[in-house]
Design an enzyme around this catalytic site. Structure first.
Site, short mmCIF file in Angstrom:
data_model
loop_
_atom_site.label_atom_id
_atom_site.label_comp_id
_atom_site.label_asym_id
_atom_site.label_seq_id
_atom_site.Cartn_x
_atom_site.Cartn_y
_atom_site.Cartn_z
N SER A 79 35.48 34.77 38.03
CA SER A 79 36.57 35.26 38.87
C SER A 79 37.05 36.62 38.43
CB SER A 79 37.73 34.26 38.81
OG SER A 79 38.92 34.81 39.32
N TYR A 85 44.32 29.95 34.49
CA TYR A 85 43.14 30.00 35.37
C TYR A 85 42.13 31.03 34.86
CZ TYR A 85 40.25 30.69 39.51
OH TYR A 85 39.17 30.80 40.37
N LYS A 118 38.23 30.40 33.53
CA LYS A 118 37.08 31.03 34.15
C LYS A 118 36.29 31.85 33.12
CE LYS A 118 36.05 30.52 37.75
NZ LYS A 118 35.30 29.38 38.38
N ASN A 147 38.44 38.15 46.09
CA ASN A 147 39.14 37.22 46.98
C ASN A 147 38.21 36.75 48.09
OD1 ASN A 147 41.24 39.16 45.72
ND2 ASN A 147 42.46 37.42 46.42
N ARG A 150 44.08 44.30 47.13
CA ARG A 150 43.06 43.34 46.74
C ARG A 150 41.77 43.63 47.50
NH1 ARG A 150 46.80 42.60 43.89
NH2 ARG A 150 47.74 40.64 43.20
#
Length: 251
Positions: free
Chosen positions: A3, A62, A66, A91, A130
């Site tokens: 991620s 998180y 990852k 994303n 993003r």
């Protein structure tokens, strides 16, 4: 499947063109509405595309999990002579997302609100940026990673290579869903742990995988909106906000 969260804040550069890779906003700055990060000496910074050379900056549980997973895979591959590659996904959006989970991707969250006649809730001032990559492009990236032996041992960004302001995304999606009159609700508060900007430099994916995104966000929202209408969505955005506020996670 890793991620972009492992990066924390994305890359920045000064007005003199110097890269800044270790940038974080303090809670005091965020509470004061100083949304854009500045350098250690207060210098103005410009967000730039984040490449794989940026050191990781684990700012959430998180992100920690990852990063641990990608390291486990790559260490295993090296130790046992097995081809292994970690794709750092930005994303991801597309049909099949969990529309009724307010902690999932921002597009699914916005779509759930709009499908129920509610304004998308946009934290901060909405100008944070993003990178949105279509799930079909992500699937193709995994196939390419399986097919290209020289990708073994690498971490590779998978994104669109484009930067989008979150408030603009809310407006584009409202138009695609046929409710352009529903404007985003700008909260002017931040969620604890949120970053300001992170979007992908995908040069390494192009070089090692031959990857090129085929689905631009602007051209894909109509199909996404059609799927949202057929799938149905329960809006839990307000509930999510109450939970965050009750736990002191909205600054």
């Amino acid at each position: 499947a890793s991620s972009m969260s492992v990066y924390g804040e994305g890359l920045y550069e000064t007005t003199a063109g110097e890269r800044r890779a270790h940038i974080r906003r303090s809670p005091a700055e965020i509470k004061a509405g100083a949304w854009n990060p500045s350098g250690p000496d207060g210098e103005r910074l410009r967000p730039i595309a984040t490449d794989e050379n940026k050191p990781v900056d684990l700012a959430s549980i998180y992100a920690l999990t990852k990063y641990a997973q990608e390291r486990q895979v790559l260490i295993f591959g090296e130790a046992y002579g097995t081809d292994a590659v970690a794709l750092r996904l930005f994303n991801v959006y597309g049909a099949g997302q969990a529309l009724s989970n307010p902690y999932t991707g921002v597009l699914a969250n916005f779509a759930s609100r709009l499908a129920n006649g509610q304004s998308p809730m946009v934290f901060e001032d909405g100008r944070q940026k993003r990178d949105f990559v279509h799930v079909r492009d992500v699937a193709r990236a995994f196939r390419l990673a399986l097919e290209q032996p020289h990708a073994a041992g690498h971490v590779i960004n998978i994104g669109s290579g484009n930067a989008y302001a979150i408030a603009d995304i809310a407006s584009l999606l409202a138009e695609a869903m046929g409710v352009p009159e529903i404007e985003p609700e700008i909260i002017n508060k931040a969620r604890s742990g949120d970053i300001r900007n992170c979007f992908a430099d995908i040069a390494k994916a192009r070089d090692l995988l031959g990857f090129e995104p085929a689905h631009r966000l602007e051209d894909s929202l109509a199909d996404f909106a059609q799927w949202v209408r057929s799938a149905g969505a329960i809006d839990r955005g307000a509930e999510m906000k109450r939970h965050l506020e009750a736990r002191g996670l909205v600054l």
